[in-house]
Design an enzyme around this catalytic site. Structure first.
Site, mmCIF file in Angstrom:
data_model
loop_
_atom_site.group_PDB
_atom_site.id
_atom_site.type_symbol
_atom_site.label_atom_id
_atom_site.label_comp_id
_atom_site.label_asym_id
_atom_site.label_seq_id
_atom_site.Cartn_x
_atom_site.Cartn_y
_atom_site.Cartn_z
ATOM 1 N N LYS A 1 7.060 -27.030 -37.045
ATOM 2 C CA LYS A 1 6.843 -25.599 -37.354
ATOM 3 C C LYS A 1 5.889 -25.456 -38.529
ATOM 4 O O LYS A 1 4.950 -24.666 -38.489
ATOM 5 C CB LYS A 1 8.175 -24.948 -37.712
ATOM 6 C CG LYS A 1 8.044 -23.568 -38.334
ATOM 7 C CD LYS A 1 9.372 -22.916 -38.654
ATOM 8 C CE LYS A 1 9.956 -23.367 -39.959
ATOM 9 N NZ LYS A 1 9.415 -22.708 -41.161
ATOM 10 N N ASN A 2 6.109 -26.250 -39.582
ATOM 11 C CA ASN A 2 5.342 -26.057 -40.817
ATOM 12 C C ASN A 2 3.952 -26.659 -40.769
ATOM 13 O O ASN A 2 3.205 -26.556 -41.737
ATOM 14 C CB ASN A 2 6.149 -26.574 -42.011
ATOM 15 C CG ASN A 2 7.362 -25.693 -42.260
ATOM 16 O OD1 ASN A 2 7.494 -24.620 -41.669
ATOM 17 N ND2 ASN A 2 8.270 -26.154 -43.112
ATOM 18 N N CYS B 1 12.325 -13.997 -50.791
ATOM 19 C CA CYS B 1 13.241 -14.261 -49.680
ATOM 20 C C CYS B 1 14.522 -14.805 -50.305
ATOM 21 O O CYS B 1 14.634 -14.926 -51.509
ATOM 22 C CB CYS B 1 12.625 -15.234 -48.703
ATOM 23 S SG CYS B 1 12.527 -16.844 -49.394
ATOM 24 N N ARG C 1 9.323 -16.055 -54.478
ATOM 25 C CA ARG C 1 8.301 -16.957 -53.909
ATOM 26 C C ARG C 1 6.909 -16.403 -54.281
ATOM 27 O O ARG C 1 6.242 -15.768 -53.503
ATOM 28 C CB ARG C 1 8.450 -17.031 -52.394
ATOM 29 C CG ARG C 1 9.839 -17.409 -51.944
ATOM 30 C CD ARG C 1 10.130 -18.893 -52.030
ATOM 31 N NE ARG C 1 9.348 -19.687 -51.096
ATOM 32 C CZ ARG C 1 9.652 -19.837 -49.796
ATOM 33 N NH1 ARG C 1 10.674 -19.189 -49.305
ATOM 34 N NH2 ARG C 1 8.907 -20.580 -49.010
ATOM 35 N N ASP D 1 14.047 -28.969 -47.616
ATOM 36 C CA ASP D 1 14.415 -28.417 -46.301
ATOM 37 C C ASP D 1 15.485 -29.241 -45.613
ATOM 38 O O ASP D 1 15.959 -28.854 -44.545
ATOM 39 C CB ASP D 1 13.184 -28.323 -45.386
ATOM 40 C CG ASP D 1 12.193 -27.297 -45.907
ATOM 41 O OD1 ASP D 1 11.053 -27.283 -45.437
ATOM 42 O OD2 ASP D 1 12.562 -26.528 -46.812
ATOM 43 N N VAL E 1 13.349 -27.642 -56.236
ATOM 44 C CA VAL E 1 12.183 -26.907 -55.748
ATOM 45 C C VAL E 1 12.415 -25.402 -55.761
ATOM 46 O O VAL E 1 11.567 -24.638 -56.212
ATOM 47 C CB VAL E 1 11.804 -27.373 -54.318
ATOM 48 C CG1 VAL E 1 10.654 -26.544 -53.763
ATOM 49 C CG2 VAL E 1 11.456 -28.862 -54.319
ATOM 50 N N ARG F 1 14.385 -18.970 -36.125
ATOM 51 C CA ARG F 1 13.069 -19.024 -36.789
ATOM 52 C C ARG F 1 12.534 -20.458 -36.802
ATOM 53 O O ARG F 1 11.339 -20.683 -36.725
ATOM 54 C CB ARG F 1 13.196 -18.554 -38.242
ATOM 55 C CG ARG F 1 13.367 -17.071 -38.414
ATOM 56 C CD ARG F 1 13.238 -16.682 -39.863
ATOM 57 N NE ARG F 1 11.966 -17.169 -40.409
ATOM 58 C CZ ARG F 1 11.661 -17.106 -41.706
ATOM 59 N NH1 ARG F 1 12.545 -16.623 -42.571
ATOM 60 N NH2 ARG F 1 10.494 -17.537 -42.146
#
Ligand code: EPZ
Length: 426
Positions: free
Chosen positions: A22-23, A117, A122, A309, A331, A401
């Site tokens: 996805k990223n 978010c 962010r 993640d 992070v 998502r």
């Protein structure tokens, strides 16, 4: 309201194939805007809400975007706007990386500032600073930023990133492809997704060197063209299945997992007693001999350190480890919201500052829980696999998502898991 129901206590076995990352897909779709002629064909594109969002954003600017099974084709010859729909940009922070391509190719971009978010504020100050170093002006008004390049276009610059920001590295790298002269990005993010983006840009005719290291050099060219590119596998999805297999598997094989993208996770799972073997097509994982993981300490940081993640997923796994584990999130400021949900399942975890202190217990109890971000959702599925009884997971839009058919993939591994959308079940 859609929900996932997991019945705990069943072993996982067999193999699962991870989808495209996805990223990597998100910045690559943004980068397709740089092509003045020709059509790009991006392959191995997962079916995700975030991907559809980015496809809609690029199409709203005038590109022709078509899904063809696992591939997406994009032709950006007739872009007619430099202002993507605000509701699309606000819905997904990653949309902000369309700024670099628009600014580089058309000299202008008007982008809504991404909403904060739920994993912390962010900001995009590093993106703005990078564009200003290349000669652009940035005016913030009405919740959006208006970027303008000099009439002669962006110029190459030497840019030091205070934080190796993944998005800022991507945005600046893309803008630099059409700038005059050379841009050097120092303290750049080294994530494999950024390397994949650089490979796509070079296939389009760009001159990007050093992606994957902390210094990236980009020599601007006049024009880019469409290209064919197959996206790398999703290391976060692969890591999610490796963690689940280390907990509840009998030798789960994660097909398409790239071990060098997951060295930090592999080291951690082995430290916790799991065993892994990789081959050219994937990675096989076995649980520790005693059946329970040993407690380990984890600290998230920028790649190649342990990825933020995969933090929620390892916290869920360590809830039933033997001993006390410390997991520190460096992070993001607020990425422990899944802890409250795990506590509802009986987990003995408390937070001190940026560290979760996890006292391993024998069994979690099934409960009704809610996903708070897309990786937390996967963590709750992992917890449900290990729990006594049934776990009901709500907040599935987060999972949708970032995971392509998570339920189907776990079910193919033997998990007793189903998704109930309203009245119909699948
Ligand atoms: C990317 O987000 C990923 N998203 C995130 O994955 C991932 O968690 C994150 O990188 C870190 O690895 C995509 O690639 C679409 P950052 P990004 O800019 O680019 C601060 C998922 O689960 N920062 O590297 O937004 C920022 O506040 C998602 O798939 C600034 O201060 O992350 C954060 O604390 C969640 N100023 C840190 O840097 C800036 O201008 C890292 O952010 C930019 C960032």
């Amino acid at each position: 309201m859609a929900k996932i129901i997991v019945e705990g206590g069943h072993r996982l076995e067999g193999s699962v194939r991870v989808s495209g990352a996805k990223n990597a897909v998100l910045p690559i779709l943004a980068a397709s805007l740089l092509a003045a002629h020709g059509t790009s064909r991006i392959e191995d594109v997962p079916h995700l809400l975030d991907v559809e969002n980015m496809m809609a954003t690029v199409a709203a600017l005038g590109a022709r975007v078509e899904r063809d099974g696992q591939a997406v084709s994009v032709c950006a010859e007739n872009i007619h706007s430099v202002e993507p729909p605000h509701e699309l940009v606000r819905r997904m922070r990653a949309s902000f990386v369309v700024a670099g391509p628009l600014l580089a190719r058309f000299g202008e971009a008007v982008i809504a500032l991404p909403g904060g978010c739920n994993i912390g504020p962010r900001p995009v100050d590093l993106h703005i600073k990078g564009f200003e170093a290349m000669g652009a002006t940035a005016t913030i008004e009405g919740g959006r930023v208006h970027f303008r390049a000099p009439k002669e276009g962006l110029r190459g610059a030497r840019i030091y990133l205070d934080i190796p920001s993944v998005g800022a590295t991507q945005n600046i790298m893309m803008a630099a492809c059409l700038a005059r002269g050379q841009t050097i990005i120092e303290n750049a993010a080294k994530e494999p997704e950024n390397v994949d983006l650089a490979n796509y840009l070079n296939a389009m005719g760009a001159r990007v060197r050093g992606a994957g290291t902390d210094t990236i050099r980009i020599d601007g060219v006049d024009e880019l063209h469409g290209a064919v590119h197959a996206v790398i596998p999703d290391r976060i999805e692969a890591g999610t299945f490796l963690i689940a297999g280390a907990l509840a598997g009998t030798g789960v094989y994660v097909e398409n997992a790239v071990s060098q993208h997951l060295m930090s996770l592999i080291a951690k799972l082995e430290e916790a007693g799991a065993r892994m073997e990789d081959d050219v097509n994937g990675i096989r994982v076995w649980p520790s001999d005693g059946g329970r993981l040993k407690a380990v300490d984890v600290k998230t940081h920028y790649y190649p350190a342990y990825p933020t993640d995969l933090q929620a997923q390892i916290v869920a796994a360590l809830a039933t480890a033997q001993g006390t584990s410390l997991v520190t999130e460096t992070v993001f400021e607020n990425r422990f919201m899944h802890v409250a949900e795990l506590q509802r399942m009986g987990a003995d975890i408390h937070i001190e500052g940026r560290t979760a202190i996890i006292e391993g217990i024998d069994r979690l109890e099934g409960a009704r829980v809610t996903a708070t971000d897309l990786r937390a959702g996967a963590a709750l599925v992992i917890a449900g696999l290990m729990a006594e009884g049934e776990t009901e997971i709500h907040g599935l839009h987060h999972i949708d998502r970032g995971y392509d058919d998570l339920v189907g993939k776990f079910r193919a591994l033997g998990a007793r898991i189903r998704r109930v959308d309203g009245e119909n079940e699948n």
